[in-house]
Write a protein that holds these residues in place. Structure first.
Motif, PDB file in Angstrom:
ATOM      1  N   GLY A 496       0.813  -1.359   0.007  1.00 23.14           N
ATOM      2  CA  GLY A 496       0.030   0.093  -0.070  1.00 23.14           C
ATOM      3  C   GLY A 496       0.941   1.115  -0.038  1.00 23.14           C
ATOM      4  N   GLN A 497       0.268   2.225  -0.407  1.00 25.58           N
ATOM      5  CA  GLN A 497       1.016   3.734  -0.618  1.00 25.58           C
ATOM      6  C   GLN A 497       0.486   4.528   0.553  1.00 25.58           C
ATOM      7  N   ARG A 498       1.469   5.108   1.278  1.00 22.76           N
ATOM      8  CA  ARG A 498       1.308   6.087   2.288  1.00 22.76           C
ATOM      9  C   ARG A 498       0.362   7.141   1.801  1.00 22.76           C
ATOM     10  N   ALA A 499      -0.659   7.627   2.509  1.00 23.68           N
ATOM     11  CA  ALA A 499      -1.374   8.580   2.039  1.00 23.68           C
ATOM     12  C   ALA A 499      -1.156  10.105   2.535  1.00 23.68           C
ATOM     13  N   GLY A 500      -0.375  10.120   3.418  1.00 26.34           N
ATOM     14  CA  GLY A 500       0.074  11.330   4.082  1.00 26.34           C
ATOM     15  C   GLY A 500       0.405  11.211   5.364  1.00 26.34           C
ATOM     16  N   LEU A 515     -12.908   8.532   4.612  1.00 25.97           N
ATOM     17  CA  LEU A 515     -12.237   7.849   3.455  1.00 25.97           C
ATOM     18  C   LEU A 515     -13.162   6.963   2.612  1.00 25.97           C
ATOM     19  N   VAL A 516     -14.028   6.202   3.749  1.00 26.80           N
ATOM     20  CA  VAL A 516     -14.889   5.232   2.999  1.00 26.80           C
ATOM     21  C   VAL A 516     -16.212   5.877   2.412  1.00 26.80           C
ATOM     22  N   LYS A 517     -16.651   6.892   3.119  1.00 28.17           N
ATOM     23  CA  LYS A 517     -17.690   7.693   2.475  1.00 28.17           C
ATOM     24  C   LYS A 517     -17.330   8.240   1.073  1.00 28.17           C
ATOM     25  N   GLY A 518     -15.989   8.752   1.283  1.00 27.46           N
ATOM     26  CA  GLY A 518     -15.636   9.288  -0.115  1.00 27.46           C
ATOM     27  C   GLY A 518     -15.603   8.077  -1.453  1.00 27.46           C
ATOM     28  N   TYR A 519     -14.905   6.728  -0.963  1.00 26.55           N
ATOM     29  CA  TYR A 519     -15.075   5.880  -1.757  1.00 26.55           C
ATOM     30  C   TYR A 519     -16.414   5.797  -2.462  1.00 26.55           C
ATOM     31  N   LEU A 520     -17.512   5.472  -1.529  1.00 29.06           N
ATOM     32  CA  LEU A 520     -18.936   5.283  -2.064  1.00 29.06           C
ATOM     33  C   LEU A 520     -19.072   6.440  -3.149  1.00 29.06           C
ATOM     34  N   LYS A 543      -7.215  11.396  -1.108  1.00 29.08           N
ATOM     35  CA  LYS A 543      -6.539  12.476   0.037  1.00 29.08           C
ATOM     36  C   LYS A 543      -7.366  13.722   0.307  1.00 29.08           C
ATOM     37  N   THR A 544      -8.361  13.870  -0.661  1.00 28.66           N
ATOM     38  CA  THR A 544      -9.134  15.040  -0.547  1.00 28.66           C
ATOM     39  C   THR A 544     -10.306  14.713   0.750  1.00 28.66           C
ATOM     40  N   VAL A 550      -6.719  20.409   4.317  1.00 29.41           N
ATOM     41  CA  VAL A 550      -5.474  20.778   3.143  1.00 29.41           C
ATOM     42  C   VAL A 550      -6.168  21.540   2.123  1.00 29.41           C
ATOM     43  N   GLN A 551      -7.323  20.637   1.697  1.00 30.22           N
ATOM     44  CA  GLN A 551      -8.064  21.200   0.466  1.00 30.22           C
ATOM     45  C   GLN A 551      -8.624  22.430   0.573  1.00 30.22           C
ATOM     46  N   ALA A 552      -9.155  22.795   1.901  1.00 24.97           N
ATOM     47  CA  ALA A 552      -9.767  24.146   2.084  1.00 24.97           C
ATOM     48  C   ALA A 552      -8.530  25.223   2.007  1.00 24.97           C
ATOM     49  N   ASN A 553      -7.396  25.097   2.636  1.00 25.57           N
ATOM     50  CA  ASN A 553      -6.580  25.876   2.658  1.00 25.57           C
ATOM     51  C   ASN A 553      -6.101  26.208   1.505  1.00 25.57           C
ATOM     52  N   ALA A 554      -5.861  25.086   0.514  1.00 17.99           N
ATOM     53  CA  ALA A 554      -5.601  25.282  -0.763  1.00 17.99           C
ATOM     54  C   ALA A 554      -6.387  26.177  -1.423  1.00 17.99           C
ATOM     55  N   ALA A 555      -7.795  25.970  -1.355  1.00 15.55           N
ATOM     56  CA  ALA A 555      -8.673  26.754  -2.111  1.00 15.55           C
ATOM     57  C   ALA A 555      -8.542  28.265  -1.651  1.00 15.55           C
TER      58      ALA A 555
END
Length: 555
Positions: A496-500, A515-520, A543-544, A550-555
């Motif tokens: 597996g790849q480390r997410a962050g 994460l899982v709700k995002g997958y859905l 990752k979002t 992080v996404q909110a700060n980037a926006a």
């Protein structure tokens, strides 16, 4: 299953007698802990965080009803009423008193069980596909090969004090249910183009702080060459592997640093000298062993009772749809009994539950049980007409959870609740994840999803090969949980790849929920699994959901 002969019984009795004397010397103060340590490790006895821990071998995961009853006896008489099934198809007792361990080993010896080589720098318990002898997709039952390797490796004089432990797995299925590529050495029973049965040998797999996927060392070995080839392979590693650093003293590091081709050449050279010492005794032994693994007398019976229960009872139907696997015999099924009731400790079974499983196997399962590396119990040979009665019996002891392969069917090591090596808790995280998704009533909607949790870098919880892997670490005295995504424990094994960045203890369950709700939301259909979605889209969209700030700060 293999039945001990007089030599086996005498060997175990003498080994237990010796260890009893060693324990008595330790209690009397005639042995220091440093002097006692190598002796207890040779007999599967650890000193854990709070008490001693006895690890009992269940070779290739196979048990009889009498053996399961004995495991229940050990839990009830000398522990706290339960045992913990592990990812090595062993069982651990976490609270025995030192003075009682010889009695526990004597009780095991009466039913052909022991704790030899479940610890130490030697060849550990040989594991196998937990559906062996029952799976519809296997070339043949791989357990006779596993038993041959077990007998060869037990007290092998050359391999008792190696640089590090050595793990072997055997399988014969089209699907890999034994995590072959995560082992030091693995044997896959295959057929060549001529239709001959032989062995594919893999080497250099392993998890821990340097996870690696095993590689094919030999694509096809004839039957008579297997044992000398394994001996040559282990011998080369034992002689050339590193001993200056215990974290690099594994065969995966030797193969990596030497190169697969050069390592193979060394094995072939060693094999030339080893092969002549095998004069056919191993094949005669193998032929004898195979007789112990004759299939049970399968019966032909109507399945009307099963069909009626399936149509009438939605809970039974859910259990059947989730926990059953196709059997090679008509009218039969393989039942996986979940030891993962929501909120319970993964892999823990009470003495009452073990006795119930033993009786169910006597009554309905041809007296056979298996332990899976996924910490569940298997009834490998069950006629479908008996399934309603089996389900009712399992309900009585809270073993009827319908969650095999789902998000609450979590592999988890004992973690910091028990293990002296752990740096974070595993069990409470697993319990909270399972409970949370039960509350959300999403488990069956999510579908196939494997979460694996380790409480330290040693990766006893197989987190590297989890679809979602969770690794608990110590960060300045605070538990911190890293998440890896996209791991796979099948024949397509992937690390597996480390997410962050990691998450604090009180943040990890909400992070998994996001994460899982995002997958859905990301999957393109209800049939697309988490792993398929991850492979299609990659890490970025997940990752979002894991790091919304992080996404909110980037926006």
């Amino acid at each position: 299953m293999y039945q001990y002969n007089e030599f086996d019984k005498a060997f175990l009795a003498e080994r237990n007698r010796q260890f009893r004397a060693q324990v008595e010397r330790r209690i009397a103060g005639n042995l220091t802990e440093d002097e006692f340590k190598p002796l207890r490790l040779m007999n599967g006895l650890y000193l854990q965080l709070h008490a001693y821990m006895l690890r009992v071998a269940i070779p290739y995961g196979t048990l009889s009803s009498d053996q399961m009853d004995t495991l229940a006896l050990l839990a009830e008489k000398w522990d706290k009423g339960y045992g913990h099934f592990t990812t090595r198809q062993n069982i651990q007792y976490n609270w025995p008193k030192l003075k009682d361990v010889p009695d526990m080993l004597d009780a095991l010896e009466k039913v052909g069980m022991h704790a030899i080589q479940t610890s130490g720098n030697t060849i550990r318990n040989v594991t196998a596909d937990h559906f062996s002898g029952a799976a519809a997709d296997e070339v043949e039952d791989p357990r006779p090969v596993a038993e041959l390797i077990r007998q060869w490796s037990t007290d092998h004089p050359e391999f008792q004090f190696m640089g590090r432990k050595f793990k072997i797995a055997v399988s014969a299925g089209a699907q890999d249910r034994a995590v072959l590529k995560a082992h030091d050495l693995a044997i896959r029973i295959v057929k060549n183009v001529a239709g001959e049965t032989g062995y594919q040998v893999l080497v250099g797999g392993g998890l821990g702080r340097t996870p690696m996927v095993g590689k094919v060392l030999n694509d096809f070995l004839p039957r008579e060459d297997l044992l000398p080839y394994i001996e040559a392979t282990v011998s080369v590693w034992n002689q050339t592997g590193r001993r200056d650093n215990k974290y690099k003293a594994r065969i995966k590091i030797t193969v990596h640093e030497t190169g697969l081709d050069e390592f193979r050449a060394k094995v072939e050279e060693r094999y030339k000298s080893v092969r002549p010492t095998f004069k056919g005794v191993d094949q005669a032994l193998f032929a004898e062993i195979k007789q112990h693994f004759a299939p049970p007398a399968f019966r032909d019976a109507p399945t009307a009772a099963f069909d009626a229960a399936y149509d009438a009872d939605p809970l039974f139907r859910s259990w059947v749809d989730t926990n059953l696997t196709e059997h090679h015999a008509p009218g039969y099924a393989i039942v996986t009994v979940s030891i993962k009731k929501h909120g319970d400790t993964p892999g823990d079974a009470s003495a009452e539950q073990m006795r119930a499983l033993a009786q169910i196997a006597r009554d309905y399962g041809h007296d056979e049980l298996r332990i899976s590396h996924e910490q569940n119990v298997i009834l490998p040979h069950v006629h479908k007409s008996d399934l309603p009665a089996i389900y009712a019996a399992l309900r009585e002891v809270q073993l009827h959870t319908a969650n095999i392969g789902l998000i609450s069917d979590i592999i988890a090591c004992p973690g910091m609740d028990y293990c002296a090596l752990a740096t974070a808790r595993s069990i409470p995280v697993a319990q909270q994840i399972a409970t949370r998704f039960e509350e959300l009533k999403l488990e069956h909607d999510i579908g196939h999803l494997q979460i694996k949790i380790s409480g330290c870098i040693n990766a006893c919880g197989h987190h590297h090969v989890g679809h979602i892997g969770i690794l608990g670490l110590d960060r300045a005295g605070v538990e911190n949980y890293q998440i890896t995504l996209g791991g796979d424990a099948t024949w397509d094994a992937t690390i597996g790849q480390r997410a962050g960045p990691g998450f604090a203890y009180d943040e990890i369950v909400p992070a998994i929920e996001r994460l899982v709700k995002g997958y859905l939301e990301l999957r393109d259909s209800e049939e697309e699994t988490f792993l398929q979605t991850y492979r299609r889209l990659g890490l970025a969209p997940f990752k979002t959901y894991l790091y919304p700030e992080v996404q909110a700060n980037a926006a």
